[in-house]
Write a protein that holds these residues in place. Structure first.
Motif, short mmCIF file in Angstrom:
data_model
loop_
_atom_site.label_atom_id
_atom_site.label_comp_id
_atom_site.label_asym_id
_atom_site.label_seq_id
_atom_site.Cartn_x
_atom_site.Cartn_y
_atom_site.Cartn_z
N ALA A 1 2.19 -5.42 4.45
CA ALA A 1 1.77 -6.76 4.84
C ALA A 1 0.45 -7.13 4.18
O ALA A 1 -0.50 -6.34 4.18
CB ALA A 1 1.66 -6.84 6.35
N GLY A 2 0.41 -8.31 3.58
CA GLY A 2 -0.79 -8.80 2.92
C GLY A 2 -0.98 -8.29 1.51
O GLY A 2 -1.94 -8.68 0.82
N GLU A 3 -0.07 -7.42 1.03
CA GLU A 3 -0.18 -6.88 -0.32
C GLU A 3 0.81 -7.57 -1.26
O GLU A 3 1.69 -8.31 -0.83
CB GLU A 3 0.09 -5.37 -0.30
CG GLU A 3 -0.93 -4.59 0.53
CD GLU A 3 -0.61 -3.11 0.59
OE1 GLU A 3 -1.53 -2.32 0.86
OE2 GLU A 3 0.57 -2.74 0.37
N SER A 4 0.65 -7.30 -2.56
CA SER A 4 1.51 -7.93 -3.57
C SER A 4 2.12 -6.87 -4.48
O SER A 4 1.54 -5.79 -4.68
CB SER A 4 0.71 -8.92 -4.43
OG SER A 4 0.22 -9.99 -3.65
N ARG B 1 4.36 -11.55 -2.94
CA ARG B 1 3.30 -11.31 -1.96
C ARG B 1 3.92 -11.18 -0.58
O ARG B 1 4.73 -12.04 -0.17
CB ARG B 1 2.26 -12.43 -1.97
CG ARG B 1 1.13 -12.19 -0.96
CD ARG B 1 -0.02 -13.16 -1.14
NE ARG B 1 -1.07 -12.92 -0.17
CZ ARG B 1 -1.97 -11.94 -0.26
NH1 ARG B 1 -1.96 -11.12 -1.29
NH2 ARG B 1 -2.90 -11.80 0.68
N ILE B 2 3.59 -10.13 0.11
CA ILE B 2 4.10 -9.90 1.46
C ILE B 2 3.15 -10.55 2.46
O ILE B 2 1.95 -10.24 2.47
CB ILE B 2 4.22 -8.39 1.76
CG1 ILE B 2 4.94 -7.66 0.62
CG2 ILE B 2 4.94 -8.18 3.09
CD1 ILE B 2 6.32 -8.16 0.34
N ARG B 3 3.66 -11.45 3.25
CA ARG B 3 2.83 -12.12 4.23
C ARG B 3 2.41 -11.15 5.33
O ARG B 3 2.98 -10.07 5.48
CB ARG B 3 3.58 -13.31 4.84
CG ARG B 3 3.95 -14.37 3.83
CD ARG B 3 4.49 -15.65 4.45
NE ARG B 3 5.24 -15.46 5.68
CZ ARG B 3 6.24 -16.27 6.05
NH1 ARG B 3 6.60 -17.28 5.28
NH2 ARG B 3 6.88 -16.07 7.20
N SER B 4 1.45 -11.56 6.13
CA SER B 4 0.95 -10.71 7.20
C SER B 4 2.01 -10.41 8.25
O SER B 4 1.95 -9.40 8.95
CB SER B 4 -0.26 -11.36 7.87
OG SER B 4 0.08 -12.63 8.36
N ASP B 5 3.04 -11.34 8.33
CA ASP B 5 4.11 -11.10 9.30
C ASP B 5 5.26 -10.29 8.70
O ASP B 5 6.30 -10.12 9.33
CB ASP B 5 4.64 -12.44 9.84
CG ASP B 5 5.19 -13.34 8.75
OD1 ASP B 5 5.22 -12.92 7.58
OD2 ASP B 5 5.56 -14.49 9.07
N THR C 1 8.25 -12.29 2.77
CA THR C 1 7.79 -12.48 1.40
C THR C 1 7.42 -13.93 1.17
O THR C 1 7.95 -14.82 1.82
CB THR C 1 8.89 -12.07 0.40
OG1 THR C 1 10.08 -12.78 0.71
CG2 THR C 1 9.14 -10.60 0.48
#
Length: 237
Positions: free
Chosen positions: A217-220, A230-234, A237
């Motif tokens: 989460a939060g990484e790309s 990009r992976i969202r915090s939840d 994608t």
């Protein structure tokens, strides 16, 4: 039926055909397009079996991409015809968007007219070394294109063609798309596409697949060629 109404309906059908061709191309890429044909088909005096008429999966991949390209010809031809029907002289119209739309539609139509499978630019001398643009929609720089094979980079690709048709309908022919129209159902195969890169969520890796990278989460993830996920915090994608 009014000539303008008939031309508009042809443009709408051409747009729907283009969308269907892109849909078939995606379905083939996702391996969910069926290739069923009649076991035996008779039409008039002719008769064929599935063995003669059917497609194998390996044949369909190339055919589907060319189907999308030939649908480009259809929508551009319909754009060109509609503009001629709506405007007395679209080539010299005071509205620059009318001129650009006419020239782009006409030149793409002409390129495909010479060869549907492998279109080649055939550009009039007065249109060579020119740039025809509809801001944020489509642009065609004719410099150096004469007698060269048509490439999607020349005009911006399939979504530029889709937006091109919609712009002509809504802004030049005053045929607004109804925001309250019945919408299509959510896709049975949920995927996301960047250019020709197709992303699908799977529950487990296929047999033989190797995990190359992972992100939380939060990484790309850098997929190369300018593609990033990009992976969202939840976790989405």
């Amino acid at each position: 039926m009014d000539d303008r109404e008939a031309l508009l309906k042809k443009l709408i059908v051409a747009e729907q055909q283009f969308r269907l061709a892109c849909t078939v191309n995606l379905a083939v890429s996702n391996n969910v397009q069926t290739f069923d044909v009649p076991v035996e088909w008779t039409f008039g005096k002719h008769r064929v079996s599935y063995e003669d008429f059917g497609l194998r999966a390996d044949q369909a991949e190339l055919a589907a991409s060319h189907l999308e390209m030939t649908a480009t010809f259809v929508i551009c031809a319909a754009i060109r015809d509609a503009l001629i029907g709506y405007f007395s002289d679209p080539k010299s119209h005071a509205n620059e968007s009318v001129v650009a739309a006419f020239q782009i539609g006409r030149m793409l139509r002409n390129a495909f007219s010479h060869s549907m499978i492998s279109p080649v630019w055939s550009i009039d001398k007065d249109c060579q070394n020119c740039i025809f643009t509809i801001e944020e929609i489509i642009s065609l720089n004719t410099t150096g294109l004469q007698n060269k094979s048509v490439d999607w980079r020349d005009y911006g690709g399939p979504l530029a063609i889709f937006k091109f048709g919609r712009f002509v309908r809504e802004n030049l022919l005053d045929n607004k798309v109804d925001p309250n129209r019945e919408k299509p159902p959510f896709p049975t195969v949920a995927c996301y596409q960047q250019g020709r890169l197709i992303l699908r969520r799977i529950d487990e890796l296929p047999t033989g697949a190797v995990k190359l990278a992972e992100a939380g989460a939060g990484e790309s993830l850098n997929l190369g060629n300018g593609h990033h996920i990009r992976i969202r915090s939840d976790g989405e994608t």
